[in-house]
Structures are given as C-alpha cells and as structure tokens.
Motif scaffolding. Sequence first.
Motif, short mmCIF file in Angstrom:
data_model
loop_
_atom_site.label_atom_id
_atom_site.label_comp_id
_atom_site.label_asym_id
_atom_site.label_seq_id
_atom_site.Cartn_x
_atom_site.Cartn_y
_atom_site.Cartn_z
N THR A 208 0.68 -1.48 0.08
CA THR A 208 0.20 0.08 0.18
C THR A 208 0.72 1.27 0.09
OG1 THR A 208 -1.13 -1.70 1.61
CG2 THR A 208 -2.26 0.75 1.60
N ILE A 209 0.34 1.74 -0.99
CA ILE A 209 1.00 3.28 -1.19
C ILE A 209 0.50 5.00 -0.35
CG2 ILE A 209 2.42 5.59 -2.36
CD1 ILE A 209 3.77 2.68 -3.31
N GLN A 210 1.33 5.22 0.83
CA GLN A 210 0.92 6.30 1.04
C GLN A 210 1.16 7.55 1.07
OE1 GLN A 210 1.06 5.05 5.74
NE2 GLN A 210 0.18 6.48 5.63
N GLU A 211 1.06 8.93 1.48
CA GLU A 211 1.61 10.07 0.97
C GLU A 211 1.18 11.13 3.08
OE1 GLU A 211 2.03 12.14 -2.74
OE2 GLU A 211 1.73 13.79 -1.86
N LEU A 212 2.74 11.08 3.06
CA LEU A 212 2.19 11.70 4.50
C LEU A 212 3.04 13.60 3.95
CD1 LEU A 212 4.15 10.48 7.34
CD2 LEU A 212 2.07 10.68 7.40
N VAL A 213 1.52 14.10 4.47
CA VAL A 213 1.99 15.52 4.27
C VAL A 213 3.01 16.19 5.63
CG1 VAL A 213 0.59 17.85 3.96
CG2 VAL A 213 -0.23 16.01 3.33
N VAL A 214 4.04 16.19 4.95
CA VAL A 214 4.65 17.16 6.07
C VAL A 214 5.99 17.81 6.01
CG1 VAL A 214 4.80 15.25 7.88
CG2 VAL A 214 6.19 15.23 6.33
N PRO A 215 6.65 18.54 5.87
CA PRO A 215 7.10 19.75 5.47
C PRO A 215 8.42 19.20 6.05
CG PRO A 215 6.93 20.59 8.24
CD PRO A 215 6.17 19.50 7.84
N VAL A 216 8.92 18.82 6.85
CA VAL A 216 10.14 17.97 6.94
C VAL A 216 10.15 16.23 7.20
CG1 VAL A 216 10.24 18.10 9.92
CG2 VAL A 216 12.09 18.38 8.64
N ILE A 217 11.12 15.63 7.07
CA ILE A 217 12.05 14.09 7.76
C ILE A 217 13.53 14.57 8.16
CG2 ILE A 217 12.59 13.87 4.65
CD1 ILE A 217 11.58 10.42 5.91
N PHE A 218 13.27 13.11 9.35
CA PHE A 218 14.84 13.30 10.09
C PHE A 218 14.70 12.70 9.32
CE2 PHE A 218 12.74 16.89 12.22
CZ PHE A 218 13.31 18.21 12.72
N VAL A 219 16.50 12.31 9.17
CA VAL A 219 17.19 10.94 8.89
C VAL A 219 17.71 10.22 9.89
CG1 VAL A 219 18.10 9.27 6.90
CG2 VAL A 219 16.26 11.81 6.11
N PHE A 220 17.66 8.49 9.80
CA PHE A 220 18.67 8.51 10.78
C PHE A 220 18.85 7.32 11.05
CE2 PHE A 220 16.00 12.03 14.08
CZ PHE A 220 17.22 12.94 14.08
N VAL A 221 19.75 6.50 9.43
CA VAL A 221 19.73 5.76 9.10
C VAL A 221 21.22 5.10 9.40
CG1 VAL A 221 18.42 5.26 8.04
CG2 VAL A 221 20.20 6.13 6.55
N GLY A 222 21.61 5.93 10.01
CA GLY A 222 23.15 5.37 10.79
C GLY A 222 24.45 6.36 10.47
N TYR A 223 25.85 6.29 11.34
CA TYR A 223 26.30 7.72 10.59
C TYR A 223 27.40 7.09 11.14
CZ TYR A 223 29.32 11.94 12.78
OH TYR A 223 29.29 13.10 13.04
N ASP A 224 28.18 7.24 10.00
CA ASP A 224 30.08 7.21 9.56
C ASP A 224 31.17 8.57 10.14
OD1 ASP A 224 28.68 5.15 7.56
OD2 ASP A 224 28.77 5.69 6.31
#
Length: 312
Positions: free
Chosen positions: A224-240
């Motif tokens: 299922t596809i859904q669209e979230l109406v937000v002004p920002v996405i914070f991405v925390f998928v790791g740190y090198d």
Amino acid sequence: MIDLAIVGGGPAGLSAGLYATRGGVKDVILFEKGMPGGQITTSSEIENYPGIKEVLSGIDFMQPWQEQCFRFGLKQEMVAVSKISTQDKHYLIHTDDGKVTPARSVILATGGRPKRAGIKGENEFFGKGVSTCATCDGFFYKNKEVAVLGGGDTALEEALFLTKMCSKVYLIHRRDGFRAAPVTIEHARNNPKIEFITPAVVEEIKGDGNGVNAVVLKNTQTGTIQELVVPVIFVFVGYDVNNEVLKQEDGSMLCACDSYGSVLVDLNMKTNLPGFFAAGDIRTNAPKQVVCAAGDGATAALSCIAYLDSHH
C-alpha cells in the motif's frame, strides 16, 4: 619534526589549533585538504551557538574562525592525510602527495557524517526539509507534524526529543521490530505524540522551491502507498566516522576504538596512546554539536600542551 599535527579542520580541529598555538606550542600544522570549516558549513541556519545572536549559514558562521585560529601561528597543509602511523615515540603523518611528516603529538579531529538513506529527493532537499539533526533543526518545525526515519537508538531518541516541540511525530521503520534499547522503545510507544508507521519504506521525498511538503511511503507487507503531508523528514539510518586514517597495514586500528569505530577517549580527550588525542565527532559518545566539538578541541589542545611540556 613538528610539535603537533592536527588532522581535520572543522570546529574541533580549528579550536585545537587556536588553543595550542596561543598556548605556546611552536610548530603546529593543520592538515585539511579544503577550506577549514567541517561539515557544519553545509548547514543552512545556525542559531544555537552561545554568544552568536544572529542566525547564520554554516559558511558565514565558520568564516571568522579561520582568521582567528590562524592569527597565532597555526599553519595549514592543504592536503589529505591518508594514514597516521607510529615510529619510535612519535607519529608519522602520511599525506596523499607522498610526503611523510613526523610529529611529536597528534590531535585527530576528522569528524564523521550521517549516512544517507538513498531516497529519491533526499539529496535535492537536504537542508530544505531533509535533516539529520533534530537538535539543530527541530525548533524550526514547532507545533508542526514531522516524520522520522530509522529504527535504532538515535532515531527513537530524536523522535522523543522532537515531541517536546512538534505536534506529532511519524516514526517510519522498514521492520516491525526496532534495534533500539528496550527502555527507549517503551518510552516511544508510550508517547501519545509518536505514531509508528511500520513496516514501511520511504519511496520518495516530495517538495518544491520552498522545500519538502510530503513523503511517499510504501507498506512492505501489503504494498500500500500512502502520502504523508509533512514539511520535514529527519533521517537517522546510521553514522559513519571518518576513521580511515587510523587503519594500519595489518588491518588493525592505530588506537583503541569502540564497536562503531569511534575513538575511545577519556575526559581529557586522551586516547590509549601517549601524545595522541581525539576531539569532536570522531570520538566516542560525541553529542555532534558545534559547541561540543569546539570544547573538545580546546580540551585536547590543553591536554596536548601538558603532554609536550612533560616530554621535552
């Protein structure tokens, strides 16, 4: 032989250079291939550095640091360091141009970088609604709904932090289970402002000239596809962490590191090697804030001065 080699020219490296040269260390060289400033120069707005009341871009914020830090005799070699090794009781700084510079002491300040998720639109809107730092950017989205991507401790801790100022936090993770500590997961599940969206992936980050305005999600079980109406996405998928210079020929690390590859230091920024210090985001448990990196650099320099004074 130089007295001190500083590897990395962000806030930690520049502060170390300022305190070391002003503290009387004579031969100090900062090894940084490009203009000093570090990853903070990519930030669009900085408003939480104590004593700086104007909101500045990262580049404008770091510009006077360079002038101030070089005023007391700090020299820069605009070349990349490929490796640091030891010989007898000193260190060898190997650079890409084939030169080797011996140094009595080293302050490592190579920093790190948040991993990108590789989502369509992520690079395009980075700094304009795609963020990797809730502490830096959360305030700009006060009383708004925001999205957080990730399933580790950092993602959940930052989601909890964002609930202090945002009206709602959508926490998106590709699995139903989380890698974070059980107590952190419990806190997040008990927070009424956090809505879990699992198992889901972000297909696309959408926006316009003003920045992000929506994220497209896909449920990995149902499709299922859904669209979230937000002004920002914070991405925390790791740190090198940028620890490549520590790798030796036999595959070992020059100094002791934690399981993430961050350098282990004490409160004085000392590593397990005499005369070798680490400061800023390269060190273990770094808060990844400019003010903390600058403090680390100053601390490392003061420790280094004491070390050099006692090893004449």
